[in-house]
Design a protein around this motif. Structure first.
Motif, mmCIF file in Angstrom:
data_model
loop_
_atom_site.group_PDB
_atom_site.id
_atom_site.type_symbol
_atom_site.label_atom_id
_atom_site.label_comp_id
_atom_site.label_asym_id
_atom_site.label_seq_id
_atom_site.Cartn_x
_atom_site.Cartn_y
_atom_site.Cartn_z
ATOM 1 N N ALA A 212 0.814 -1.215 0.000
ATOM 2 C CA ALA A 212 0.000 0.000 0.000
ATOM 3 C C ALA A 212 0.846 1.262 0.000
ATOM 4 C CB ALA A 212 -0.916 0.015 1.217
ATOM 5 N N VAL A 213 0.210 2.350 -0.439
ATOM 6 C CA VAL A 213 0.755 3.694 -0.317
ATOM 7 C C VAL A 213 -0.015 4.404 0.787
ATOM 8 C CG1 VAL A 213 1.001 5.935 -1.413
ATOM 9 C CG2 VAL A 213 1.466 3.889 -2.718
ATOM 10 N N ASP A 231 -1.628 -2.452 -4.011
ATOM 11 C CA ASP A 231 -2.869 -3.203 -3.811
ATOM 12 C C ASP A 231 -3.984 -2.343 -3.234
ATOM 13 O OD1 ASP A 231 -1.738 -5.731 -4.629
ATOM 14 O OD2 ASP A 231 -0.672 -5.754 -2.722
ATOM 15 N N TYR A 232 -3.628 -1.392 -2.381
ATOM 16 C CA TYR A 232 -4.646 -0.510 -1.804
ATOM 17 C C TYR A 232 -4.006 0.807 -1.401
ATOM 18 C CZ TYR A 232 -3.089 -1.568 3.009
ATOM 19 O OH TYR A 232 -2.367 -1.695 4.162
ATOM 20 N N LEU A 233 -4.858 1.779 -1.130
ATOM 21 C CA LEU A 233 -4.418 3.113 -0.748
ATOM 22 C C LEU A 233 -4.822 3.362 0.705
ATOM 23 C CD1 LEU A 233 -3.208 5.831 -1.748
ATOM 24 C CD2 LEU A 233 -5.518 6.486 -2.451
ATOM 25 N N MET A 432 0.410 -6.519 5.765
ATOM 26 C CA MET A 432 0.458 -5.182 5.165
ATOM 27 C C MET A 432 1.898 -4.687 5.086
ATOM 28 S SD MET A 432 -2.498 -3.392 7.441
ATOM 29 C CE MET A 432 -4.230 -3.752 7.242
ATOM 30 N N LEU A 433 2.255 -4.169 3.932
ATOM 31 C CA LEU A 433 3.520 -3.463 3.745
ATOM 32 C C LEU A 433 3.176 -2.142 3.073
ATOM 33 C CD1 LEU A 433 6.640 -3.319 3.747
ATOM 34 C CD2 LEU A 433 6.591 -4.416 1.490
ATOM 35 N N SER A 434 3.454 -1.025 3.746
ATOM 36 C CA SER A 434 3.076 0.280 3.192
ATOM 37 C C SER A 434 4.267 1.215 3.203
ATOM 38 C CB SER A 434 1.923 0.889 3.996
ATOM 39 O OG SER A 434 2.296 1.084 5.347
ATOM 40 N N TYR A 435 4.161 2.272 2.386
ATOM 41 C CA TYR A 435 5.229 3.271 2.348
ATOM 42 C C TYR A 435 4.635 4.636 2.059
ATOM 43 C CZ TYR A 435 5.115 3.603 -2.787
ATOM 44 O OH TYR A 435 4.734 3.831 -4.092
#
Length: 460
Positions: A212-213, A231-233, A432-435
């Motif tokens: 995700a962002v 994959d998702y915001l 979840m992996l987000s940046y």
């Protein structure tokens, strides 16, 4: 809107309701010319529009061609409706044409077809109307005339006893599909189906999940949502609060799943969060169709949430009990899985009862919530408690750590930090992996690619 009104419903009253409709799909029964149907589709809803008049259907299709509208030549009595399907059902001036003996069954079907929290907007003739004793209604084959269908106030009280009445009008109003000249005696209601809030188990699959962002207010969500690898915001709750943003949010949700991060809840406060914040978050959870809420684990110095950012908690028994109490209330009010992400210490604590990792372990296990790690915050907070990041990670409950956030992807150029991120991926069951993207999103994705590939292998 007030509960009882001295005037009939206007289009503006219905449009003000749109941000609170809890689901993408709506149904408009007997849509007439189709103006309201078109407004709903333009806003972002998917509309199923029914009418028994083939000419109305043909003209509406030509007048308002829209990909979000399914125009149907269909009688509601023969239309199959699944349970918990719609966030809104409109039945404006339909029931005069349905015999009184059939109304109870149809209303029962409509109530079942609405999602919890959904709205039923209905308008019909009252028994005092001059046409109440005419034969406007028809059998389902549209052949045999029957006495006009009418509503009494007592019927609404009986059939919707446990529903909330947001609008009630009794009096004279124009009913264009009956008589465009003379007003009629009508009953009008906006009714809301009760919400059913169930506490979610923290160990069920999270929706949405993946790569995700995390969006910031300075970025254009329309651009970010189109990054193909994502994959998702993940959106900031405070940025979504204005109701004027809701239409864009609805359109975005049809391009990519949406999640939410909030810093509005001061979890160590001795008082519950303000009602308007809980209401705001509940509306957004329904709109985003998510079963989790990621939130910063911190506090504000002011109880009115006037501070622009959260401060890290000082771990201790008192703070632990406050957080557990707040989480219990939030689960009851919002019905989502809390995912807590620690806030970085701006100044290392001089003294403390327990280190932060032990504090998080108690919260996660005793309050049955999940944890998110921010890579930069982990480095700062481990140092604040004179621990290595690895020692900090050793104290966390493995099954409860489900998310990793990379605040600055460029930090991964440092081998030590890149290895730490790899260690977190290997040690915990991340979903979840987000940046947070910098000014050059393509460069960020290139830096993140090894971590992203490892994440994909582990979650699949």
């Amino acid at each position: 809107m007030s509960v009882f009104s001295s005037r009939q419903l206007h289009l503006s009253d219905l449009l003000r309701l749109l941000p609170w409709i809890p689901h993408l799909h709506v149904c408009d029964i007997g849509f007439g010319r189709g103006e309201l149907t078109h407004h709903l589709a333009e806003y972002g809803f998917h509309v199923t529009a029914l009418d028994v008049d083939q000419q109305c259907v043909t003209e509406a299709q030509q007048r308002y061609p829209h990909p979000n509208i399914t125009w149907l030549h269909q009688d509601i009595r023969g239309f199959r409706m699944q349970r918990d399907t719609y966030g809104l059902i409109l039945g404006l001036n339909v029931f005069p044409f349905i015999p009184n003996g059939e109304r109870a069954r149809i209303i029962g079907r409509l109530k079942s077809a609405l999602k919890p929290g959904g709205f039923f907007i209905v308008s019909g003739l009252s028994p005092e109307d001059v046409w109440a004793h005419e034969k406007l209604a028809r059998t389902s084959n549209q052949i045999s005339p029957r006495p006009t269908g009418v509503f009494s106030p007592e019927e609404f009280t009986k059939r919707f006893a446990d529903w909330q009445t947001l609008w009630a009008f009794q009096g004279k109003a124009q009913v264009r599909n009956l008589d465009p000249q003379a007003p009629h005696q009508v009953e009008q209601r906006i009714l809301q189906k009760p919400f059913q809030i169930h506490s979610q188990s923290p160990f069920q699959p999270l929706t949405p999940a993946g790569f995700a962002v995390r969006h910031h207010t300075s970025q254009d969500p329309q651009t970010i949502v189109n990054i193909p690898q994502v994959d998702y915001l993940e959106l900031p709750a405070a940025h979504l609060e204005p109701l004027s943003f809701d239409s864009l949010l609805l359109h975005l949700s049809q391009k990519k799943p949406l999640g939410m991060y909030s810093q509005q809840l001061s979890l160590a406060s001795t008082t519950p969060p303000p009602e308007n914040i809980r209401s705001h978050l509940h509306r957004l959870i329904q709109r985003l169709n998510t079963n989790w809420l990621k939130m910063g684990l911190g506090f504000r110095y002011t109880e009115n949430n006037g501070s622009p950012f959260l401060h890290a908690l000082l771990p201790g028994e008192e703070a632990l009990e406050h957080v557990k109490s707040q989480l219990k209330t939030l689960r009851q009010n919002l019905g989502v899985i809390p995912i807590l992400e620690p806030v970085a210490y701006r100044v290392p604590p001089k003294s403390y009862e327990m280190d932060e990792a032990t504090f998080l372990k108690h919260i996660a296990e005793e309050a049955q919530c999940l944890l998110s790690l921010s890579l930069d915050t982990l480095l700062v907070n481990a140092s604040a408690f004179y621990m290595t990041p690895e020692a900090y990670l050793d104290k966390l409950p493995t099954a409860h750590v489900v998310a990793l956030h990379i605040e600055k992807p460029t930090r991964l150029h440092t081998p030590r930090i890149a290895q730490l991120a790899q260690t977190i991926l290997q040690r915990f069951p991340l979903q979840m992996l987000s940046y947070t993207p910098g000014p050059h999103s393509e460069a960020d994705l290139k830096i993140l690619e090894p971590l992203h590939q490892q994440f994909i292998k582990q979650v699949t």
